[in-house]
Motif scaffolding. Structure first.
Motif, PDB file in Angstrom:
ATOM      1  N   ILE A  89     -17.638  29.266  28.888  1.00  0.00           N
ATOM      2  CA  ILE A  89     -16.275  29.940  29.253  1.00  0.00           C
ATOM      3  C   ILE A  89     -15.135  29.745  28.388  1.00  0.00           C
ATOM      4  O   ILE A  89     -14.300  30.723  28.482  1.00  0.00           O
ATOM      5  N   VAL A  90     -15.151  28.625  27.724  1.00  0.00           N
ATOM      6  CA  VAL A  90     -14.081  28.228  26.786  1.00  0.00           C
ATOM      7  C   VAL A  90     -14.404  27.419  25.725  1.00  0.00           C
ATOM      8  O   VAL A  90     -15.321  26.584  26.051  1.00  0.00           O
ATOM      9  N   THR A  91     -13.939  27.496  24.599  1.00  0.00           N
ATOM     10  CA  THR A  91     -13.942  26.533  23.610  1.00  0.00           C
ATOM     11  C   THR A  91     -12.933  26.215  22.762  1.00  0.00           C
ATOM     12  O   THR A  91     -11.731  26.750  22.999  1.00  0.00           O
ATOM     13  N   SER A  92     -13.110  25.228  21.931  1.00  0.00           N
ATOM     14  CA  SER A  92     -11.701  24.403  21.391  1.00  0.00           C
ATOM     15  C   SER A  92     -10.999  25.250  20.338  1.00  0.00           C
ATOM     16  O   SER A  92      -9.951  24.994  19.864  1.00  0.00           O
ATOM     17  N   ALA A  93     -11.751  26.635  20.141  1.00  0.00           N
ATOM     18  CA  ALA A  93     -11.201  27.488  19.221  1.00  0.00           C
ATOM     19  C   ALA A  93     -10.164  28.091  19.764  1.00  0.00           C
ATOM     20  O   ALA A  93      -9.266  28.621  19.049  1.00  0.00           O
ATOM     21  N   GLU A  94      -9.990  28.044  21.135  1.00  0.00           N
ATOM     22  CA  GLU A  94      -8.893  28.697  21.674  1.00  0.00           C
ATOM     23  C   GLU A  94      -7.602  27.773  21.910  1.00  0.00           C
ATOM     24  O   GLU A  94      -6.758  28.118  22.560  1.00  0.00           O
ATOM     25  N   THR A  95      -7.960  26.388  21.468  1.00  0.00           N
ATOM     26  CA  THR A  95      -6.906  25.474  21.855  1.00  0.00           C
ATOM     27  C   THR A  95      -6.748  24.619  20.350  1.00  0.00           C
ATOM     28  O   THR A  95      -7.038  23.602  20.239  1.00  0.00           O
ATOM     29  N   PRO A  96      -6.310  25.486  19.313  1.00  0.00           N
ATOM     30  CA  PRO A  96      -6.365  24.982  17.947  1.00  0.00           C
ATOM     31  C   PRO A  96      -5.453  23.672  17.937  1.00  0.00           C
ATOM     32  O   PRO A  96      -4.332  23.666  18.508  1.00  0.00           O
ATOM     33  N   GLY A  97      -5.904  22.564  17.336  1.00  0.00           N
ATOM     34  CA  GLY A  97      -4.894  21.345  17.013  1.00  0.00           C
ATOM     35  C   GLY A  97      -4.785  20.465  18.263  1.00  0.00           C
ATOM     36  O   GLY A  97      -4.193  19.415  18.176  1.00  0.00           O
ATOM     37  N   VAL A  98      -5.646  20.718  19.126  1.00  0.00           N
ATOM     38  CA  VAL A  98      -5.635  19.878  20.302  1.00  0.00           C
ATOM     39  C   VAL A  98      -6.717  18.718  20.304  1.00  0.00           C
ATOM     40  O   VAL A  98      -6.404  17.721  20.716  1.00  0.00           O
ATOM     41  N   ILE A  99      -8.062  19.200  19.931  1.00  0.00           N
ATOM     42  CA  ILE A  99      -8.861  18.180  19.750  1.00  0.00           C
ATOM     43  C   ILE A  99      -9.116  17.752  18.407  1.00  0.00           C
ATOM     44  O   ILE A  99      -9.510  18.342  17.445  1.00  0.00           O
ATOM     45  N   VAL A 100      -8.464  16.589  17.914  1.00  0.00           N
ATOM     46  CA  VAL A 100      -8.481  16.118  16.427  1.00  0.00           C
ATOM     47  C   VAL A 100      -8.884  14.846  16.366  1.00  0.00           C
ATOM     48  O   VAL A 100      -8.544  13.675  17.328  1.00  0.00           O
ATOM     49  N   ASP A 101      -9.682  14.269  15.564  1.00  0.00           N
ATOM     50  CA  ASP A 101     -10.258  13.045  15.236  1.00  0.00           C
ATOM     51  C   ASP A 101      -9.650  12.281  14.260  1.00  0.00           C
ATOM     52  O   ASP A 101      -9.378  13.028  13.092  1.00  0.00           O
ATOM     53  N   THR A 102      -9.502  11.048  14.364  1.00  0.00           N
ATOM     54  CA  THR A 102      -8.815  10.323  13.237  1.00  0.00           C
ATOM     55  C   THR A 102      -9.496   9.085  13.069  1.00  0.00           C
ATOM     56  O   THR A 102     -10.408   8.418  13.929  1.00  0.00           O
ATOM     57  N   LEU A 103      -9.357   8.321  11.879  1.00  0.00           N
ATOM     58  CA  LEU A 103      -9.938   7.000  11.563  1.00  0.00           C
ATOM     59  C   LEU A 103      -8.810   5.882  11.795  1.00  0.00           C
ATOM     60  O   LEU A 103      -7.593   6.073  11.362  1.00  0.00           O
ATOM     61  N   ALA A 104      -9.247   4.858  12.706  1.00  0.00           N
ATOM     62  CA  ALA A 104      -8.057   3.731  12.863  1.00  0.00           C
ATOM     63  C   ALA A 104      -8.625   2.461  12.830  1.00  0.00           C
ATOM     64  O   ALA A 104      -9.708   2.068  13.010  1.00  0.00           O
ATOM     65  N   PHE A 105      -7.788   1.567  12.496  1.00  0.00           N
ATOM     66  CA  PHE A 105      -7.845   0.076  12.566  1.00  0.00           C
ATOM     67  C   PHE A 105      -6.858  -0.521  13.284  1.00  0.00           C
ATOM     68  O   PHE A 105      -5.836   0.109  13.700  1.00  0.00           O
ATOM     69  N   GLN A 106      -7.121  -1.921  13.473  1.00  0.00           N
ATOM     70  CA  GLN A 106      -5.831  -2.583  14.328  1.00  0.00           C
ATOM     71  C   GLN A 106      -4.951  -2.852  13.304  1.00  0.00           C
ATOM     72  O   GLN A 106      -5.207  -2.968  12.161  1.00  0.00           O
ATOM     73  N   PRO A 107      -3.598  -2.783  13.510  1.00  0.00           N
ATOM     74  CA  PRO A 107      -2.518  -3.187  12.641  1.00  0.00           C
ATOM     75  C   PRO A 107      -2.478  -4.149  11.845  1.00  0.00           C
ATOM     76  O   PRO A 107      -2.420  -4.208  10.407  1.00  0.00           O
ATOM     77  N   ASP A 108      -2.865  -5.468  12.469  1.00  0.00           N
ATOM     78  CA  ASP A 108      -3.192  -6.766  11.606  1.00  0.00           C
ATOM     79  C   ASP A 108      -4.433  -6.692  10.646  1.00  0.00           C
ATOM     80  O   ASP A 108      -4.289  -7.090   9.595  1.00  0.00           O
ATOM     81  N   TYR A 109      -5.391  -5.879  11.092  1.00  0.00           N
ATOM     82  CA  TYR A 109      -6.508  -5.773  10.095  1.00  0.00           C
ATOM     83  C   TYR A 109      -5.917  -4.959   8.861  1.00  0.00           C
ATOM     84  O   TYR A 109      -6.454  -5.288   7.499  1.00  0.00           O
ATOM     85  N   ILE A 110      -5.124  -4.015   8.810  1.00  0.00           N
ATOM     86  CA  ILE A 110      -4.711  -3.061   7.801  1.00  0.00           C
ATOM     87  C   ILE A 110      -3.714  -3.991   7.025  1.00  0.00           C
ATOM     88  O   ILE A 110      -3.935  -3.877   5.863  1.00  0.00           O
ATOM     89  N   GLU A 111      -3.026  -4.766   7.380  1.00  0.00           N
ATOM     90  CA  GLU A 111      -1.895  -5.558   6.857  1.00  0.00           C
ATOM     91  C   GLU A 111      -2.821  -6.584   6.078  1.00  0.00           C
ATOM     92  O   GLU A 111      -2.490  -6.942   5.010  1.00  0.00           O
ATOM     93  N   GLN A 112      -3.986  -7.053   6.647  1.00  0.00           N
ATOM     94  CA  GLN A 112      -4.692  -8.275   5.734  1.00  0.00           C
ATOM     95  C   GLN A 112      -5.813  -7.511   4.606  1.00  0.00           C
ATOM     96  O   GLN A 112      -6.149  -8.291   3.996  1.00  0.00           O
ATOM     97  N   ASN A 113      -6.212  -6.039   5.100  1.00  0.00           N
ATOM     98  CA  ASN A 113      -7.339  -5.690   4.121  1.00  0.00           C
ATOM     99  C   ASN A 113      -6.931  -4.384   3.745  1.00  0.00           C
ATOM    100  O   ASN A 113      -7.746  -3.477   3.896  1.00  0.00           O
TER     101      ASN A 113
END
Length: 317
Positions: free
Chosen positions: A197-221
């Motif tokens: 009845i509905v897909t994410s094509a009707e809500t552009p920009g709402v379902i977005v995936d990202t890659l994340a680390f913890q802040p301390d890990y980024i600072e050290q690596n």
């Protein structure tokens, strides 16, 4: 070949093996938690084709439910997480700080709600039984859609099921509706058990995936983070140059043929270099605040997340 020559060849091969082993040991290891979502598939491609290794990092992929990934990160079992912006907010709100460094994809039809009977719109879901994953993007997206209709999660009868299980249960005749995503959404479509009845094509920009680390890990690596970001872009280059082969590799990881994977991928937009620069610096900060507000209103989080350290766009500039 003389005995001396054979011995020399054996010694050279032995040294080569030791050298290769030493190189492997020198590469930092990163355990990354994700799911079989089509948008994450280039990560699998980077692993299978040796892109990560060539960029100096050893990546182990662990598939686990969204609700478990931040716990695994907090315990040190994983160092990297791929998931949606809203889920990162959930993690941060629960006391596990995460910093997003790369936009992976946006769902442009890859997520959907299937329903049966006389349910033809989101507004018709009032008082109906809905299978949806708690603590993940399906529940956030459902809350977003219901809000547009003046409804809330309290107006529907929810059962917590992972997207694959929600799709299978719906096909088996359970529940009035199910929230799921590709490749499982295609399972529902192919079954004829109901209507999307509905897909994410009707809500552009709402379902977005990202890659994340913890802040301390980024600072050290920082070099590890940089290598993983670079590998993502190279995986997209690989897809561009070797589409059929790449689709076969990525499809095999989720038990799909190259053709089936292509159908799933048609509902996903992967973010390349230029798109990342724009989204990370211009779009994500505002959307992060909007999603934080929606989740607080829907009581998906106990308290708003501190978003001040949730974005680091330096690795895509």
């Amino acid at each position: 070949m003389t005995g001396r020559t054979i011995g020399l060849v054996a010694a050279i091969l032995g040294l080569a093996a030791v050298s290769a082993g030493a190189v492997a040991q020198d590469r930092p290891k990163v355990t990354l938690a994700m799911s079989g979502w089509t948008g994450f598939a280039p990560i699998t491609l980077a692993q299978k084709t040796g892109i990560f290794e060539r960029n100096g990092v050893d990546v182990e992929i662990v598939k686990m439910p969204t609700s478990n990934r931040h716990q695994a990160m907090a315990s040190g079992d994983v160092q990297a997480i791929t998931t949606t912006v809203d889920t990162h907010i959930l993690y941060a709100s629960s006391g596990v700080p995460v910093t997003q460094v790369l936009v992976l994809d946006t769902s442009s039809g890859g997520d959907g709600i299937a329903a049966r009977g006389d349910i033809s719109s989101v507004a018709d879901l009032r008082d109906k039984s809905v299978a949806v994953q708690f603590g993940g993007v399906p529940q956030f997206w459902l809350a977003y859609l219901l809000k547009q209709e003046g409804l809330s999660l309290e107006d529907v009868k929810l059962t917590n099921l992972q997207p694959k299980d929600a799709a299978n249960a719906f096909v088996a005749g359970q529940f009035d509706a199910a929230v799921t995503y590709e490749p499982y959404l295609s399972t529902v479509r192919d079954s004829g058990a109901g209507t999307v009845i509905v897909t994410s094509a009707e809500t552009p920009g709402v379902i977005v995936d990202t890659l994340a680390f913890q802040p301390d890990y980024i600072e050290q690596n920082p070099e590890v983070v940089e290598a993983m970001v670079k590998s993502w872009f190279e995986a997209l280059d690989y897809i561009e140059a070797n589409r059929d082969e790449a689709f076969a590799i990525m499809g095999a990881d989720v038990n799909q043929t190259a053709e089936q994977f292509a159908e799933s991928a048609a509902n996903v937009s992967w973010y390349g270099r230029e798109a990342n620069r724009e989204y990370m610096t211009e779009t994500l900060p505002a959307f992060l605040e909007e999603a934080n507000e929606i989740m607080t209103e829907a009581k998906l989080v106990r308290r708003p997340a501190d978003t001040s350290t949730m974005i680091d766009g330096s690795f895509v500039k």
